[in-house]
Design a protein around this motif. Structure first.
Motif, PDB file in Angstrom:
ATOM      1  N   LEU A  81       0.885  -1.152   0.000  1.00  0.00           N
ATOM      2  CA  LEU A  81       0.000   0.000   0.000  1.00  0.00           C
ATOM      3  C   LEU A  81       0.925   1.205   0.000  1.00  0.00           C
ATOM      4  O   LEU A  81       1.700   1.399   0.943  1.00  0.00           O
ATOM      5  N   LEU A  82       0.898   1.972  -1.064  1.00  0.00           N
ATOM      6  CA  LEU A  82       1.746   3.163  -1.198  1.00  0.00           C
ATOM      7  C   LEU A  82       0.891   4.372  -0.878  1.00  0.00           C
ATOM      8  O   LEU A  82      -0.045   4.686  -1.607  1.00  0.00           O
ATOM      9  N   VAL A  83       1.210   5.020   0.230  1.00  0.00           N
ATOM     10  CA  VAL A  83       0.354   6.087   0.752  1.00  0.00           C
ATOM     11  C   VAL A  83       0.874   7.447   0.319  1.00  0.00           C
ATOM     12  O   VAL A  83       2.063   7.748   0.441  1.00  0.00           O
ATOM     13  N   ILE A  84      -0.047   8.249  -0.197  1.00  0.00           N
ATOM     14  CA  ILE A  84       0.218   9.605  -0.670  1.00  0.00           C
ATOM     15  C   ILE A  84      -0.639  10.552   0.157  1.00  0.00           C
ATOM     16  O   ILE A  84      -1.818  10.292   0.398  1.00  0.00           O
ATOM     17  N   ASP A  85      -0.067  11.646   0.606  1.00  0.00           N
ATOM     18  CA  ASP A  85      -0.807  12.677   1.330  1.00  0.00           C
ATOM     19  C   ASP A  85      -1.386  13.638   0.295  1.00  0.00           C
ATOM     20  O   ASP A  85      -0.644  14.343  -0.397  1.00  0.00           O
ATOM     21  N   GLY A  86      -2.708  13.626   0.179  1.00  0.00           N
ATOM     22  CA  GLY A  86      -3.367  14.478  -0.809  1.00  0.00           C
ATOM     23  C   GLY A  86      -3.057  15.951  -0.662  1.00  0.00           C
ATOM     24  O   GLY A  86      -3.186  16.720  -1.617  1.00  0.00           O
ATOM     25  N   THR A  94       7.510  10.528  -4.183  1.00  0.00           N
ATOM     26  CA  THR A  94       8.085   9.598  -3.211  1.00  0.00           C
ATOM     27  C   THR A  94       7.436   8.235  -3.353  1.00  0.00           C
ATOM     28  O   THR A  94       8.126   7.206  -3.368  1.00  0.00           O
ATOM     29  N   ALA A  95       6.112   8.199  -3.475  1.00  0.00           N
ATOM     30  CA  ALA A  95       5.400   6.916  -3.611  1.00  0.00           C
ATOM     31  C   ALA A  95       5.816   6.188  -4.888  1.00  0.00           C
ATOM     32  O   ALA A  95       6.016   4.970  -4.873  1.00  0.00           O
ATOM     33  N   LEU A  96       5.959   6.913  -5.978  1.00  0.00           N
ATOM     34  CA  LEU A  96       6.375   6.283  -7.239  1.00  0.00           C
ATOM     35  C   LEU A  96       7.797   5.717  -7.119  1.00  0.00           C
ATOM     36  O   LEU A  96       8.073   4.611  -7.586  1.00  0.00           O
ATOM     37  N   ARG A  97       8.684   6.463  -6.475  1.00  0.00           N
ATOM     38  CA  ARG A  97      10.055   5.993  -6.276  1.00  0.00           C
ATOM     39  C   ARG A  97      10.074   4.750  -5.381  1.00  0.00           C
ATOM     40  O   ARG A  97      10.784   3.779  -5.644  1.00  0.00           O
ATOM     41  N   LEU A  98       9.265   4.769  -4.309  1.00  0.00           N
ATOM     42  CA  LEU A  98       9.186   3.624  -3.405  1.00  0.00           C
ATOM     43  C   LEU A  98       8.589   2.407  -4.107  1.00  0.00           C
ATOM     44  O   LEU A  98       8.989   1.268  -3.848  1.00  0.00           O
ATOM     45  N   HIS A  99       7.637   2.647  -4.998  1.00  0.00           N
ATOM     46  CA  HIS A  99       7.049   1.545  -5.764  1.00  0.00           C
ATOM     47  C   HIS A  99       8.120   0.855  -6.600  1.00  0.00           C
ATOM     48  O   HIS A  99       8.201  -0.380  -6.630  1.00  0.00           O
ATOM     49  N   ASP A 100       8.968   1.640  -7.252  1.00  0.00           N
ATOM     50  CA  ASP A 100      10.063   1.061  -8.044  1.00  0.00           C
ATOM     51  C   ASP A 100      11.000   0.239  -7.158  1.00  0.00           C
ATOM     52  O   ASP A 100      11.394  -0.869  -7.513  1.00  0.00           O
TER      53      ASP A 100
END
Length: 176
Positions: A81-86, A94-100
């Motif tokens: 679960l990649l959490v983004i603060d709206g 950051t979430a996209l980098r962590l996903h990679d």
């Protein structure tokens, strides 16, 4: 007893990972901010498509300029679960980098991008176009509010369904 599946909560510092876990596991929300140091592990059984899964939630400390996620924590994960603060546009990158990084460590396992803090829509920095871009990239996206509970069950359920779907061929073949 349900089958156990490791799920890592990833995102920048302060996006609401711990609050989402607390809302999902214990149905609580606290205004007090507590930084996660290292990893906190919680569990909750879910029923999805007629099967029970025990989601073992690894709430990892947030990534920021001083600290990066421990790759060893990601190994063996069934999903992320990649959490983004709206309210903070930079948390998308950051979430996209962590996903990679997560995909590199654990392989192509399911992930759901969670746009958290939907209760603060008036101050959101993530617009419909940014959300649509995530969806166009083939990513599962959910909107949540750990504070109100809106969308939290749905986000975790979407990940559980994606995990089951990703495992379906091996379960049918009897190799598990």
């Amino acid at each position: 007893m349900g089958a156990k599946r490791k799920v890592c909560m990833l995102g920048a510092t302060g996006v609401g990972k711990t609050s989402l876990v607390a809302r999902f596991v214990r149905s609580i929300f606290s205004e007090a901010y507590r930084t996660t140091i290292g990893v906190t592990i919680e569990a909750r059984r879910v029923r999805c498509d007629g099967e029970e899964l025990d989601l073992i939630l690894w709430d990892l400390s947030g990534e920021d300029e001083f600290q990066s996620v421990q790759v060893s924590y990601l190994r063996g994960s069934s999903g992320f679960l990649l959490v983004i603060d709206g309210t903070r546009r930079a948390t998308v990158e950051t979430a996209l980098r962590l996903h990679d990084a997560a995909q590199a460590a654990a392989g192509a396992v399911p992930a759901v991008f969670v746009l958290n803090k939907a209760d603060l829509m008036a101050t959101w920095e993530i617009d419909e176009a940014a959300e649509a871009a995530l969806r166009r990239a083939g990513l599962l996206v959910a909107r949540t509010s750990a504070k109100t509970g809106a969308g939290v069950e749905e986000a975790f359920s979407a990940l559980a369904r994606a995990i089951l779907a990703s495992e379906a061929p091996s379960r049918r073949g009897g190799s598990t």
